[in-house]
Scaffold this active site. Structure first.
Site, PDB file in Angstrom:
ATOM      1  CB  CYS A  26     -24.642  53.953  12.507  1.00 47.70           C
ATOM      2  SG  CYS A  26     -23.560  52.702  12.105  1.00 47.70           S
ATOM      3  CG  ASN A  85     -19.986  51.540  14.707  1.00 48.02           C
ATOM      4  OD1 ASN A  85     -20.950  51.598  15.106  1.00 48.02           O
ATOM      5  ND2 ASN A  85     -19.647  52.298  13.650  1.00 48.02           N
ATOM      6  CG  HIS A 126     -22.983  56.337  15.916  1.00 42.86           C
ATOM      7  ND1 HIS A 126     -23.300  54.964  16.380  1.00 42.86           N
ATOM      8  CD2 HIS A 126     -22.359  56.031  14.675  1.00 42.86           C
ATOM      9  CE1 HIS A 126     -22.691  54.008  15.406  1.00 42.86           C
ATOM     10  NE2 HIS A 126     -22.223  54.857  14.277  1.00 42.86           N
TER      11      HIS A 126
HETATM   12  O1  UT7 Z   1     -21.197  54.145  11.756  1.00 38.49           O
HETATM   13  C1  UT7 Z   1     -20.837  54.938  10.702  1.00 38.49           C
HETATM   14  C2  UT7 Z   1     -19.909  53.980  10.368  1.00 38.49           C
HETATM   15  N1  UT7 Z   1     -18.546  54.303  10.111  1.00 38.49           N
HETATM   16  C3  UT7 Z   1     -17.596  55.110  10.516  1.00 38.49           C
HETATM   17  O2  UT7 Z   1     -18.410  56.323  11.021  1.00 38.49           O
HETATM   18  C4  UT7 Z   1     -16.400  55.309  10.299  1.00 38.49           C
HETATM   19  C5  UT7 Z   1     -15.696  56.547   9.564  1.00 38.49           C
HETATM   20  N2  UT7 Z   1     -14.335  56.383   8.991  1.00 38.49           N
HETATM   21  C6  UT7 Z   1     -13.504  56.505  10.114  1.00 38.49           C
HETATM   22  O3  UT7 Z   1     -13.749  56.106  11.353  1.00 38.49           O
HETATM   23  C7  UT7 Z   1     -12.018  56.301   9.455  1.00 38.49           C
HETATM   24  O4  UT7 Z   1     -12.191  56.770   8.158  1.00 38.49           O
HETATM   25  C8  UT7 Z   1     -11.424  54.734   9.692  1.00 38.49           C
HETATM   26  C9  UT7 Z   1     -10.963  54.770  11.022  1.00 38.49           C
HETATM   27  C10 UT7 Z   1     -11.975  54.079   8.901  1.00 38.49           C
HETATM   28  C11 UT7 Z   1      -9.891  54.940   8.856  1.00 38.49           C
HETATM   29  O5  UT7 Z   1      -9.100  55.946   9.566  1.00 38.49           O
HETATM   30  P1  UT7 Z   1      -8.426  57.038   8.348  1.00 38.49           P
HETATM   31  O6  UT7 Z   1      -7.635  58.017   9.443  1.00 38.49           O
HETATM   32  O7  UT7 Z   1      -9.560  57.555   7.723  1.00 38.49           O
HETATM   33  O8  UT7 Z   1      -7.330  56.333   7.572  1.00 38.49           O
HETATM   34  P2  UT7 Z   1      -7.374  55.735   6.103  1.00 38.49           P
HETATM   35  O9  UT7 Z   1      -8.535  55.086   5.684  1.00 38.49           O
HETATM   36  O10 UT7 Z   1      -7.041  57.079   5.531  1.00 38.49           O
HETATM   37  O11 UT7 Z   1      -6.091  54.892   6.167  1.00 38.49           O
HETATM   38  C12 UT7 Z   1      -4.863  55.243   6.466  1.00 38.49           C
HETATM   39  C13 UT7 Z   1      -3.808  54.216   6.277  1.00 38.49           C
HETATM   40  C14 UT7 Z   1      -4.012  53.708   4.874  1.00 38.49           C
HETATM   41  O12 UT7 Z   1      -2.401  53.226   4.630  1.00 38.49           O
HETATM   42  P3  UT7 Z   1      -1.671  54.068   3.403  1.00 38.49           P
HETATM   43  O13 UT7 Z   1      -2.707  54.269   2.133  1.00 38.49           O
HETATM   44  O14 UT7 Z   1      -1.723  55.350   4.288  1.00 38.49           O
HETATM   45  O15 UT7 Z   1      -0.594  53.384   3.354  1.00 38.49           O
HETATM   46  C15 UT7 Z   1      -4.627  52.330   5.232  1.00 38.49           C
HETATM   47  O16 UT7 Z   1      -4.584  51.278   4.349  1.00 38.49           O
HETATM   48  O17 UT7 Z   1      -4.063  53.255   7.157  1.00 38.49           O
HETATM   49  C16 UT7 Z   1      -4.189  51.895   6.566  1.00 38.49           C
HETATM   50  N3  UT7 Z   1      -5.195  51.138   7.278  1.00 38.49           N
HETATM   51  C17 UT7 Z   1      -4.689  50.458   8.413  1.00 38.49           C
HETATM   52  N4  UT7 Z   1      -3.575  49.918   8.795  1.00 38.49           N
HETATM   53  C18 UT7 Z   1      -3.228  49.345  10.046  1.00 38.49           C
HETATM   54  C19 UT7 Z   1      -6.414  51.080   7.204  1.00 38.49           C
HETATM   55  N5  UT7 Z   1      -6.880  50.370   8.116  1.00 38.49           N
HETATM   56  C20 UT7 Z   1      -5.903  49.757   8.681  1.00 38.49           C
HETATM   57  C21 UT7 Z   1      -5.803  48.651   9.979  1.00 38.49           C
HETATM   58  N6  UT7 Z   1      -4.486  48.702  10.342  1.00 38.49           N
HETATM   59  N7  UT7 Z   1      -7.036  48.317  10.491  1.00 38.49           N
END
Ligand code: UT7
Length: 329
Positions: free
Chosen positions: A123, A286, A256
């Site tokens: 990225c 992204n 980005h």
């Molecule tokens: O280009 C560089 C690469 N990528 C990035 O920059 C991405 C960086 N990270 C992020 O943008 C965020 O961490 C994410 C958007 C990927 C995730 O957001 P988050 O607020 O960090 O959520 P999380 O991973 O802590 O997940 C929270 C909850 C979890 O459920 P529990 O354990 O709280 O019950 C996940 O299982 O959200 C759940 N979850 C979803 N729910 C619905 C994870 N993905 C999804 C989904 N839909 N697509």
């Protein structure tokens, strides 16, 4: 060697999104059929993404890069044959080899023998590619460089993994960078730390005619989030300080586009309002190496970014690799 110029300046930009636009609602419905549960509310709240574009079967990164390049070359007011360097940033190349840049050179009909190569910094690829082109122009090795970010990330997404498949899209952006005695790129910094392989990777390789390992994106989302928030503001501050300008002199951040919350956090840390940030993640998701040039071209064509303004481009991705470039547009 050509004559040496003090600066490399953006003389034209272009971008291209494949026409197939997939809204969150489209994706949620499609994923539900596979038994994968997600929602428009979750995606919007956690990322700011509303839609992404996916390329059709048979379309390649060089095809997307070609459309963006043709726009950038037209905007620069030159002929394709005037280009004397092509660098393509991509993690989704058309082939293992030759480079996507070589394939693009041929599609552009450039027969002048100019050097072409790909940069793989995921990225942050566009920031890396732009910095390399800047250095080559200032060294006198090129005078009109075409720098492209082009990706078809939809091909490396596991649509059974809701933690990654809702985040990415396909697209391309391009700039023509020309030798100039006026600024131009005025500062920049590239950094990397290979110790963070576990945070973000596509671990597969090919051997004996087989794909060995998982050919899809694996990501520790929260781990990437924390690393990005900590690192992006720091590198941006270093670049601004080394250029000897004040943060208030920055007209636009072109970040980005991975997650609106990461972008907001970086802007807040720098003390810049979101009015000074080009935001396209809502419509593009992204697009990895394509995201910064796509956002740059969008900001220019929307009339937000104007000639003479000071821009800060910044990106981070797998590696981990990250960087920032400061420039006068
Ligand atoms: O280009 C560089 C690469 N990528 C990035 O920059 C991405 C960086 N990270 C992020 O943008 C965020 O961490 C994410 C958007 C990927 C995730 O957001 P988050 O607020 O960090 O959520 P999380 O991973 O802590 O997940 C929270 C909850 C979890 O459920 P529990 O354990 O709280 O019950 C996940 O299982 O959200 C759940 N979850 C979803 N729910 C619905 C994870 N993905 C999804 C989904 N839909 N697509």
């Amino acid at each position: 060697m050509t004559s040496v110029s003090r600066f490399a300046r953006i003389t034209g930009t272009g971008s291209y999104l494949p026409p197939r636009r997939i809204t969150n609602h489209d994706l949620v419905a499609d994923l539900a059929q596979r038994g994968v549960q997600t929602s428009d509310e979750w995606i919007v709240e956690r990322t700011g993404i509303h839609a992404r574009h996916f390329a059709d079967e048979g379309v390649t990164s060089s095809d997307l890069g070609l459309q963006a390049s043709l726009q950038a070359i037209a905007a620069a007011g030159i002929a394709a044959q005037d280009i004397d360097l092509i660098i393509v940033a991509t993690s989704t190349p058309d082939m293992v080899f030759p480079s996507t840049a070589a394939i693009l050179q041929n599609k552009l009909g450039i027969t002048n023998g100019c050097p072409v190569f790909d940069v793989q910094a995921v990225c942050s690829g566009f920031v890396y590619a732009l910095s390399v082109a800047d250095a080559m122009i200032r060294a006198g090795s090129a005078r009109r460089a075409l720098v492209v970010g082009a990706e078809i990330f939809s091909r490396i997404l596991d649509f059974n993994d809701r933690t990654t498949c809702v985040l990415f899209g396909d697209g391309a952006g391009a700039v023509v960078l020309g030798a100039s005695d006026e600024p131009g790129i005025i500062g920049g910094k590239l950094q990397a730390d290979g110790a963070h392989l576990g945070l973000l990777k596509v671990p597969a390789h090919m051997a004996g005619g087989e794909i060995c390992g998982n050919p899809y994106v694996e990501m520790d989302g929260p781990g990437v989030f924390k690393f990005a928030v900590k690192t992006l503001a720091k590198v941006a501050e270093e670049v601004i300080a080394e250029a000897g300008i004040g943060v208030d002199e920055i007209d636009w951040i072109v970040p980005h586009q991975a997650n609106k919350r990461i972008i907001e956090s970086t802007a807040k840390h720098l003390g810049l309002s979101m009015d000074k940030v080009v935001l396209t993640v809502d419509e593009h998701a992204n697009t990895s190496a394509a995201s910064i040039p796509l956002a740059l071209d969008t900001g220019i064509r929307r009339g937000q970014i104007k000639r003479g303004q000071t821009l800060l481009l910044e990106g981070i991705g797998g590696g981990f690799a990250w960087g920032a470039v400061l420039l006068k547009y």
